[in-house]
Design a protein around this motif. Structure first.
Motif, short mmCIF file in Angstrom:
data_model
loop_
_atom_site.label_atom_id
_atom_site.label_comp_id
_atom_site.label_asym_id
_atom_site.label_seq_id
_atom_site.Cartn_x
_atom_site.Cartn_y
_atom_site.Cartn_z
N SER A 142 0.83 -1.19 0.00
CA SER A 142 0.00 0.00 0.00
C SER A 142 0.87 1.25 0.00
CB SER A 142 -0.91 0.00 1.23
OG SER A 142 -1.69 1.16 1.26
N ARG A 143 0.59 2.15 -0.93
CA ARG A 143 1.34 3.39 -1.03
C ARG A 143 0.39 4.57 -0.91
NH1 ARG A 143 5.40 2.16 -6.15
NH2 ARG A 143 6.51 0.42 -5.20
N GLY A 144 0.65 5.42 0.03
CA GLY A 144 -0.19 6.59 0.20
C GLY A 144 -1.43 6.31 1.02
N MET A 145 -2.19 7.33 1.25
CA MET A 145 -3.40 7.24 2.06
C MET A 145 -4.48 6.43 1.35
SD MET A 145 -5.65 10.37 3.61
CE MET A 145 -6.29 10.85 2.01
N VAL A 146 -5.11 5.53 2.09
CA VAL A 146 -6.20 4.71 1.53
C VAL A 146 -7.47 5.54 1.53
CG1 VAL A 146 -7.59 2.64 1.82
CG2 VAL A 146 -5.14 2.57 2.32
N VAL A 147 -8.09 5.68 0.36
CA VAL A 147 -9.31 6.49 0.25
C VAL A 147 -10.57 5.64 0.09
CG1 VAL A 147 -8.15 8.53 -0.66
CG2 VAL A 147 -8.90 6.75 -2.25
N ALA A 148 -10.39 4.34 -0.21
CA ALA A 148 -11.55 3.45 -0.34
C ALA A 148 -11.07 2.00 -0.34
CB ALA A 148 -12.31 3.75 -1.63
N LYS A 149 -12.01 1.09 -0.10
CA LYS A 149 -11.72 -0.34 -0.15
C LYS A 149 -12.80 -1.04 -0.95
CE LYS A 149 -8.98 -1.36 4.00
NZ LYS A 149 -8.95 -2.17 5.24
N ILE A 150 -12.37 -2.01 -1.76
CA ILE A 150 -13.30 -2.91 -2.44
C ILE A 150 -12.97 -4.30 -1.92
CG2 ILE A 150 -14.14 -3.81 -4.64
CD1 ILE A 150 -13.15 -1.27 -5.98
N GLY A 151 -13.73 -4.77 -0.93
CA GLY A 151 -13.35 -6.01 -0.27
C GLY A 151 -12.04 -5.80 0.46
N LYS A 152 -11.04 -6.59 0.10
CA LYS A 152 -9.73 -6.46 0.73
C LYS A 152 -8.80 -5.55 -0.07
CE LYS A 152 -9.84 -10.99 2.97
NZ LYS A 152 -9.17 -12.31 3.10
N ARG A 153 -9.23 -5.18 -1.25
CA ARG A 153 -8.39 -4.34 -2.10
C ARG A 153 -8.47 -2.88 -1.67
NH1 ARG A 153 -9.61 -2.52 -8.27
NH2 ARG A 153 -8.13 -0.81 -8.27
N GLU A 154 -7.31 -2.26 -1.51
CA GLU A 154 -7.25 -0.86 -1.09
C GLU A 154 -7.03 0.05 -2.30
OE1 GLU A 154 -4.05 -0.77 1.70
OE2 GLU A 154 -5.29 -1.49 3.37
N ILE A 155 -7.76 1.15 -2.32
CA ILE A 155 -7.55 2.18 -3.34
C ILE A 155 -6.92 3.37 -2.65
CG2 ILE A 155 -8.64 3.72 -5.00
CD1 ILE A 155 -10.87 1.67 -5.30
N LEU A 185 -14.00 9.24 -7.71
CA LEU A 185 -13.70 8.02 -6.96
C LEU A 185 -14.90 7.07 -6.96
CD1 LEU A 185 -11.95 6.29 -5.08
CD2 LEU A 185 -12.79 7.68 -3.16
N LYS A 186 -16.09 7.63 -6.71
CA LYS A 186 -17.30 6.79 -6.69
C LYS A 186 -17.54 6.15 -8.06
CE LYS A 186 -19.62 9.40 -3.03
NZ LYS A 186 -20.72 10.33 -2.71
N GLN A 187 -17.37 6.96 -9.11
CA GLN A 187 -17.57 6.42 -10.46
C GLN A 187 -16.53 5.35 -10.78
OE1 GLN A 187 -20.22 7.23 -12.49
NE2 GLN A 187 -19.44 5.48 -13.63
N TYR A 188 -15.31 5.59 -10.31
CA TYR A 188 -14.22 4.62 -10.52
C TYR A 188 -14.54 3.30 -9.82
CZ TYR A 188 -9.48 2.66 -10.31
OH TYR A 188 -8.38 1.84 -10.42
N ILE A 189 -15.07 3.39 -8.60
CA ILE A 189 -15.44 2.18 -7.84
C ILE A 189 -16.57 1.43 -8.54
CG2 ILE A 189 -16.50 1.36 -5.69
CD1 ILE A 189 -14.92 3.59 -4.26
N TYR A 190 -17.58 2.18 -9.02
CA TYR A 190 -18.68 1.53 -9.74
C TYR A 190 -18.15 0.75 -10.95
CZ TYR A 190 -21.47 4.94 -7.08
OH TYR A 190 -22.02 5.70 -6.09
N THR A 191 -17.24 1.40 -11.68
CA THR A 191 -16.68 0.76 -12.87
C THR A 191 -15.89 -0.48 -12.50
OG1 THR A 191 -16.52 2.92 -13.96
CG2 THR A 191 -15.21 1.13 -14.90
N GLU A 192 -15.11 -0.40 -11.42
CA GLU A 192 -14.31 -1.55 -10.97
C GLU A 192 -15.21 -2.71 -10.55
OE1 GLU A 192 -10.56 -1.85 -10.71
OE2 GLU A 192 -11.25 -0.57 -12.34
N LEU A 193 -16.31 -2.40 -9.87
CA LEU A 193 -17.25 -3.45 -9.45
C LEU A 193 -17.85 -4.16 -10.66
CD1 LEU A 193 -19.10 -1.64 -6.52
CD2 LEU A 193 -17.52 -3.57 -6.31
N LEU A 194 -18.24 -3.36 -11.64
CA LEU A 194 -18.82 -3.94 -12.86
C LEU A 194 -17.77 -4.76 -13.62
CD1 LEU A 194 -20.92 -0.87 -14.04
CD2 LEU A 194 -21.82 -3.03 -13.16
N TYR A 195 -16.54 -4.23 -13.64
CA TYR A 195 -15.45 -4.94 -14.32
C TYR A 195 -15.17 -6.28 -13.63
CZ TYR A 195 -10.73 -5.93 -16.03
OH TYR A 195 -9.63 -6.54 -16.58
#
Length: 299
Positions: A142-155, A185-195
Motif C-alpha cells: 500500500s502506497r499513500g493514504m487509503v481512500v476506499a476499499k473494495i473487499g480487501k483491495r485498497e484504493i 472516486l465513486k464512479q471509478y469504484i462503480y466501474t471496478e465493481l462492474l469490471y
C-alpha cells in the motif's frame, strides 16, 4: 453330509460368479463410451451425453485423473450446451475432489467462479476470485493514504490521482477539487465493481469481445504507424499559410468584413495540415503496395 457339501460348493461357485464374472461383463470400454458420447453431442443430445458420461464415472475401472477429466467434460456440457450452471458447478467441484493436482484445475477454478456469478452467488464468486488472486499475485504494498476499499483491495490517493491524470487535460481541470475527486472516486469504484463482475463471468474470454478488442488494437496500431510516418510531412510554413489566405480570402469574410490573416491563421494551419496528411497517407499506401508487390484481381 455329501449333499450338504455339494450345496455349499454351489453357493461358493455362485458367489465367485457374482464377484468376478459379472463385474467384468459390466465394465465399460472407456474409449468406446467416449466415441458414443461424441456421437450424441454431434446430434445435440446433450442430456443423454451427460448420462453416458455418468456411466463412465460410475464404472470402477477409472483412475482419479480420468474421473476428474470426465467430470470436467460433464461440467462443460452443463455450462456451454445446457446453460445449467448449478449442474456445471456440481461437476466442476468434483474435479477438485477427484484430482486436486489436475492440470485442469486452473480452467476449472475460473469456471467455478463464473458459475457462482451466473447463479447469483456474487459474494461466493468474489471470495473464490480473491483466493486465486492471493495464490497468483504477491500482496501489493500500500502506497499513500487509503481512500476506499473494495473487499480487501485498497484504493490509495496515488491510484486515484493516476487515474485522473490519464484523463484529457480539460477533464483533469474539472477534477482538481476534493468534492469532484470524490465524485470521480465513486464512479471509478462503480466501474471496478462492474469490471470484476464481468471478469467473474469470464467475459475476457468472450469471442465477440476478443474480436472487438483486436479490431480496436489493430486500428490504433495502424493510426500510430500513419502518425509516425507522416508527422514530418505535415508541417506548415508561414508562406504556405499566407498563400492559402490570399487565394481564399472570400472564404474569410464575416458580416461583409474581411478577416485578417492573424484571425484565421490557426484555422488555415489545420486545413493545410489535414490536406498534407491525406496526401502523405496516400503516398505511404502507394509505397507499401509497391514494396509488397500487391496484386488486386478485379472480378
Amino acid at each position: 453330509m455329501k449333499k450338504f457339501f455339494l450345496y455349499l460348493l454351489q453357493i461358493v461357485i455362485a458367489v465367485i460368479i457374482v464377484m468376478f464374472l459379472i463385474p467384468k461383463q459390466l465394465k465399460i470400454n472407456v474409449e468406446n463410451q467416449k466415441k458414443y458420447v461424441n456421437a450424441l453431442m454431434e446430434k445435440g443430445l446433450h442430456l443423454q451425453a451427460v448420462k453416458e458420461y455418468q456411466k463412465l464415472l460410475d464404472a470402477s475401472n477409472l483412475s482419479r485423473r480420468e474421473s476428474a477429466n470426465i467430470s470436467y467434460l460433464i461440467g462443460n456440457i452443463y455450462m456451454e450446451d445446457l446453460n445449467d450452471y448449478d449442474g456445471a458447478l456440481t461437476s466442476y467441484l468434483k474435479v477438485r475432489i477427484f484430482d486436486p493436482k489436475s492440470p485442469l484445475n486452473s480452467e476449472t477454478d475460473q469456471k467455478i467462479i463464473e458459475c457462482l456469478e451466473r447463479t447469483g452467488r456474487s459474494f461466493a464468486a468474489q471470495k473464490e476470485m480473491d483466493k486465486l488472486t492471493l495464490l497468483k499475485e504477491p500482496k501489493p504494498v500500500s502506497r499513500g493514504m487509503v481512500v476506499a476499499k473494495i473487499g480487501k483491495r485498497e484504493i490509495t490517493i496515488e491510484e486515484l490521482e493516476n487515474q485522473i491524470n490519464k484523463l484529457p487535460a480539460y477533464l483533469q481541470e474539472i477534477y482538481k477539487t476534493k468534492p469532484r475527486q470524490m465524485e470521480f472516486l465513486k464512479q471509478y469504484i462503480y466501474t471496478e465493481l462492474l469490471y470484476d463482475g464481468a471478469k467473474r463471468r469470464n467475459y475476457d474470454r468472450d469471442k465477440d469481445i476478443i474480436e472487438q478488442a483486436f479490431q480496436i488494437k489493430r486500428s490504433l496500431m495502424v493510426q500510430k504507424l500513419i502518425e509516425e510516418e507522416i508527422k514530418d510531412k505535415i508541417k506548415v510554413s508561414d508562406s504556405e499559410v499566407k498563400l492559402y489566405y490570399e487565394s481564399h480570402k472570400k472564404e474569410f469574410v464575416e458580416n461583409e468584413k474581411q478577416k485578417s490573416l492573424e484571425e484565421v491563421k490557426d484555422k488555415i494551419i489545420k486545413i493545410l495540415e489535414s490536406e498534407k496528411a491525406r496526401e502523405a497517407e496516400k503516398e505511404l499506401i502507394e509505397r507499401m503496395l509497391k514494396a509488397e508487390k500487391v496484386v488486386i484481381y478485379e472480378k
